[in-house]
Design an enzyme around this catalytic site. Structure first.
Site, PDB file in Angstrom:
ATOM      1  N   ASP A   9       7.339  -0.310   3.138  1.00 20.62           N
ATOM      2  CA  ASP A   9       7.583  -0.262   4.593  1.00 20.62           C
ATOM      3  C   ASP A   9       6.917  -1.468   5.267  1.00 20.62           C
ATOM      4  O   ASP A   9       6.015  -1.302   6.076  1.00 20.62           O
ATOM      5  CB  ASP A   9       7.066   1.071   5.181  1.00 20.62           C
ATOM      6  CG  ASP A   9       5.563   1.264   5.040  1.00 20.62           C
ATOM      7  OD1 ASP A   9       4.955   0.627   4.139  1.00 20.62           O
ATOM      8  OD2 ASP A   9       4.983   2.020   5.836  1.00 20.62           O
ATOM      9  N   ASP A  14       2.298  -4.615   2.625  1.00 20.39           N
ATOM     10  CA  ASP A  14       3.505  -4.455   1.801  1.00 20.39           C
ATOM     11  C   ASP A  14       4.111  -5.833   1.518  1.00 20.39           C
ATOM     12  O   ASP A  14       4.560  -6.121   0.407  1.00 20.39           O
ATOM     13  CB  ASP A  14       4.573  -3.640   2.543  1.00 20.39           C
ATOM     14  CG  ASP A  14       4.102  -2.278   2.980  1.00 20.39           C
ATOM     15  OD1 ASP A  14       4.371  -1.290   2.309  1.00 20.39           O
ATOM     16  OD2 ASP A  14       3.433  -2.213   4.036  1.00 20.39           O
ATOM     17  N   ASN A  38       5.484   2.144   8.567  1.00 21.83           N
ATOM     18  CA  ASN A  38       4.797   1.286   9.536  1.00 21.83           C
ATOM     19  C   ASN A  38       5.673   0.996  10.747  1.00 21.83           C
ATOM     20  O   ASN A  38       5.174   0.694  11.828  1.00 21.83           O
ATOM     21  CB  ASN A  38       4.398  -0.045   8.891  1.00 21.83           C
ATOM     22  CG  ASN A  38       3.231   0.130   7.944  1.00 21.83           C
ATOM     23  OD1 ASN A  38       2.313   0.894   8.219  1.00 21.83           O
ATOM     24  ND2 ASN A  38       3.265  -0.575   6.829  1.00 21.83           N
ATOM     25  N   THR A 125       4.658   1.895  -1.649  1.00 19.19           N
ATOM     26  CA  THR A 125       3.557   1.434  -0.790  1.00 19.19           C
ATOM     27  C   THR A 125       3.732   1.903   0.659  1.00 19.19           C
ATOM     28  O   THR A 125       3.130   1.345   1.572  1.00 19.19           O
ATOM     29  CB  THR A 125       3.434  -0.109  -0.846  1.00 19.19           C
ATOM     30  OG1 THR A 125       4.652  -0.674  -0.349  1.00 19.19           O
ATOM     31  CG2 THR A 125       3.172  -0.604  -2.245  1.00 19.19           C
ATOM     32  N   PHE A 167      -2.735   7.102   6.201  1.00 22.02           N
ATOM     33  CA  PHE A 167      -1.441   6.939   6.875  1.00 22.02           C
ATOM     34  C   PHE A 167      -0.223   7.354   6.026  1.00 22.02           C
ATOM     35  O   PHE A 167       0.597   8.160   6.471  1.00 22.02           O
ATOM     36  CB  PHE A 167      -1.295   5.473   7.324  1.00 22.02           C
ATOM     37  CG  PHE A 167      -0.001   5.176   8.017  1.00 22.02           C
ATOM     38  CD1 PHE A 167       0.173   5.480   9.357  1.00 22.02           C
ATOM     39  CD2 PHE A 167       1.058   4.593   7.331  1.00 22.02           C
ATOM     40  CE1 PHE A 167       1.380   5.210  10.008  1.00 22.02           C
ATOM     41  CE2 PHE A 167       2.261   4.315   7.969  1.00 22.02           C
ATOM     42  CZ  PHE A 167       2.426   4.626   9.306  1.00 22.02           C
ATOM     43  N   ASN A 168      -0.063   6.797   4.828  1.00 25.94           N
ATOM     44  CA  ASN A 168       1.170   7.061   4.058  1.00 25.94           C
ATOM     45  C   ASN A 168       1.337   8.544   3.736  1.00 25.94           C
ATOM     46  O   ASN A 168       2.450   9.073   3.731  1.00 25.94           O
ATOM     47  CB  ASN A 168       1.188   6.254   2.750  1.00 25.94           C
ATOM     48  CG  ASN A 168       1.358   4.774   3.000  1.00 25.94           C
ATOM     49  OD1 ASN A 168       1.895   4.365   4.030  1.00 25.94           O
ATOM     50  ND2 ASN A 168       0.887   3.958   2.061  1.00 25.94           N
ATOM     51  N   HIS A 241      -4.289  -3.276   1.298  1.00 26.64           N
ATOM     52  CA  HIS A 241      -4.104  -2.051   0.508  1.00 26.64           C
ATOM     53  C   HIS A 241      -3.007  -2.131  -0.557  1.00 26.64           C
ATOM     54  O   HIS A 241      -3.235  -1.917  -1.738  1.00 26.64           O
ATOM     55  CB  HIS A 241      -3.725  -0.874   1.420  1.00 26.64           C
ATOM     56  CG  HIS A 241      -4.495  -0.758   2.689  1.00 26.64           C
ATOM     57  ND1 HIS A 241      -5.727  -0.177   2.749  1.00 26.64           N
ATOM     58  CD2 HIS A 241      -4.196  -1.131   3.969  1.00 26.64           C
ATOM     59  CE1 HIS A 241      -6.171  -0.166   4.003  1.00 26.64           C
ATOM     60  NE2 HIS A 241      -5.252  -0.748   4.760  1.00 26.64           N
ATOM     61  N   ASP A 242      -1.760  -2.379  -0.075  1.00 29.32           N
ATOM     62  CA  ASP A 242      -0.587  -2.208  -0.949  1.00 29.32           C
ATOM     63  C   ASP A 242      -0.568  -3.171  -2.125  1.00 29.32           C
ATOM     64  O   ASP A 242      -0.030  -2.849  -3.191  1.00 29.32           O
ATOM     65  CB  ASP A 242       0.693  -2.386  -0.127  1.00 29.32           C
ATOM     66  CG  ASP A 242       0.850  -1.315   0.932  1.00 29.32           C
ATOM     67  OD1 ASP A 242       0.253  -0.226   0.775  1.00 29.32           O
ATOM     68  OD2 ASP A 242       1.559  -1.561   1.925  1.00 29.32           O
TER      69      ASP A 242
HETATM   70  C1  BDR Z   1      -1.252   2.104   4.295  1.00 32.02           C
HETATM   71  O1  BDR Z   1      -0.678   2.338   5.577  1.00 32.02           O
HETATM   72  C2  BDR Z   1       0.013   1.201   6.029  1.00 32.02           C
HETATM   73  O2  BDR Z   1      -0.411   0.848   7.295  1.00 32.02           O
HETATM   74  C3  BDR Z   1      -0.222   0.108   5.033  1.00 32.02           C
HETATM   75  O3  BDR Z   1       0.951  -0.656   4.848  1.00 32.02           O
HETATM   76  C4  BDR Z   1      -0.645   0.822   3.768  1.00 32.02           C
HETATM   77  O4  BDR Z   1       0.474   1.136   2.962  1.00 32.02           O
HETATM   78  C5  BDR Z   1      -2.757   2.079   4.425  1.00 32.02           C
HETATM   79  O5  BDR Z   1      -3.205   3.287   4.927  1.00 32.02           O
HETATM   80 CA    CA Z   2       2.639   0.156   3.389  1.00 27.80          CA
END
Ligand code: BDR
Ligand code: CA
Length: 315
Positions: A9, A14, A38, A125, A167-168, A241-242
Site C-alpha cells: 500500500d 512500501d 496508507n 506490507t 496500523f496494518n 518498516h516494510d
Molecule cells: C506500517 O503502516 C504503514 O504506515 C507502513 O507502510 C507500514 O506498512 C507500519 O505500521
Molecule cells: Ca505499508
C-alpha cells in the site's frame, strides 16, 4: 533466485521495499499487488506504478486489489497524516506510464500460485485483505506458499495506532486473523524491530550524496517520512518498516526470530488489531509464526544505501 509477490500500500516504506527487491540480485518480483491502507487503493496502485517506472522497472506487472478491509471501512486518518494525502508525500515523481493489469490482485495471487511449479514467497506490507481473500477463496494455494513475510503488529512494544495495535493489523484485523490461522509459514516483522531499524539524518545524507536518481528520490521520501514522525510521534529518526520484509531475503542475519503462537484481537475496541503472542507457551497452542525479536540496524541501513545506487537488471 527467490520468487516473490509483493502485496503493498505505498506508502514511503512500501516504495522502498519495492525498490530494494528490484535491486536485489537474488529476488525476482513476479508481480506487485496493491491494497487499500496508507491511502485508497487508487492512490496505492498509482504510487506503486510511479515508483517502479521511476526506477526503470517496466517488466513487473501491477494488479489492483481490495478497496476496503473485509468487514470495515478504511481507516484513513493516520495514513494521510504519516504518508500524505495521496500516500506518497514529498518528492514529485512523474505520473506512471505502466498500465494496471486487468486481473484483480486476489485472482492474480491465486492463479500465479496455482500455476507455479516452485513455491513462492508472499510479502504483504499493508493490511492483509488481499492475502486473506486469496487464502479463503482458494485454500489449496497454501501448498505453494514458501513463506509469508508480514510487516505488522507490535508484541513487546506499544502499537502505533493504539497502545495495543499497529496500523496494518488495526486496519483489517479480520483479515489478519484469517492469515495467522491459515497454517502458512509466517514471519512477522513487528514495530518491535522496525522502530529500531531506523535511518538517522546522517544515513539519509549518505544516500543523497550517492547522487543517482533513485538514491536521491529515496532520500527525499525519507525526509518527508522523518518529518511526519517528528511532528506526530515526536520520534526523531525514520523507520523503513516494510523494507525489512525484503531485507531478510537478501541477508537473513538482519533479524532474529522466535517461534510463537499469535492470534489477532478483533472484537474488543480497546485491543482491536493487537497481535497477541503466547510468548511463554501458556495456551499449549503450537507456534504458528516466527516473530521478530532483534534487528541489526547498521546492516539493514547499509543494505538499503548500497542497493539504491544499483541499476535495475531484469531477472
Ligand atoms: C506500517 O503502516 C504503514 O504506515 C507502513 O507502510 C507500514 O506498512 C507500519 O505500521
Ligand atoms: Ca505499508
Amino acid at each position: 533466485m527467490k520468487k516473490v509477490i509483493i502485496d503493498c500500500d505505498p506508502g514511503h516504506d512500501d516504495a522502498i521495499a519495492l525498490l530494494l527487491a528490484s535491486r536485489a540480485d537474488n529476488i525476482k518480483i513476479l508481480g506487485v499487488t496493491t491494497v487499500a491502507g496508507n491511502s485508497e487503493v487508487y492512490n496505492t496502485t498509482r504510487n506503486a506504478r510511479k515508483v517502479l517506472d521511476y526506477a526503470d522497472v517496466f517488466d513487473v506487472p501491477v494488479y489492483r486489489g481490495c478497496e476496503k478491509p473485509l468487514m470495515r471501512n478504511l481507516y484513513r486518518l493516520t495514513g494521510a497524516i504519516i504518508h500524505g494525502e495521496d500516500g506518497l508525500g514529498g518528492p514529485s515523481i512523474p505520473d506512471p506510464v505502466t498500465p494496471i493489469e486487468k486481473e484483480h490482485a486476489v485472482d492474480y495471487i491465486i492463479r500465479t500460485l496455482k500455476e507455479s511449479d516452485e513455491k513462492i514467497t508472499l510479502i504483504p506490507t499493508g493490511p492483509l485483505t488481499n492475502i486473506a481473500m486469496a487464502l479463503t477463496k482458494a485454500p489449496e494455494i497454501k501448498a505453494k506458499i514458501d513463506k509469508i513475510i508480514i510487516m505488522g503488529g507490535a508484541i513487546m512494544d506499544a502499537g502505533n495506532i493504539t497502545s495495543a495495535a499497529e496500523f496494518n493489523m488495526y486496519v483489517d484485523p479480520e483479515a489478519a486473523k484469517i492469515v495467522f490461522a491459515s497454517g502458512c509459514n509466517i514471519y512477522l516483522n513487528t514495530l518491535d524491530v522496525s522502530m529500531k531499524a531506523v535511518f538517522y539524518e546522517e544515513d539519509i545524507e549518505r544516500l543523497r550524496l550517492q547522487g543517482d536518481k533513485v538514491s536521491v528520490i529515496v532520500a527525499q521520501l525519507l525526509d518527508f517520512f522523518a518529518d511526519t514522525h517528528v511532528k506526530h510521534f515526536n520520534f526523531r529518526a525514520c523507520p523503513v518498516h516494510d523494507a525489512l520484509c525484503v531485507g531478510i531475503l537478501i541477508d537473513e542475519s538482519i533479524i532474529e526470530y522466535q517461534k510463537t503462537f499469535v492470534d489477532i484481537s478483533v472484537n474488543d475496541p480497546l485491543t482491536m488489531g493487537e497481535t497477541v503472542a503466547d510468548l511463554w507457551g501458556i495456551t499449549g497452542n503450537e507456534p504458528n509464526c516466527h516473530i521478530s525479536v532483534k534487528v541489526d540496524r547498521e546492516k539493514f541501513v547499509n543494505m538499503i544505501i548500497n542497493h539504491m545506487r544499483k541499476p535495475y537488471i531484469k531477472k
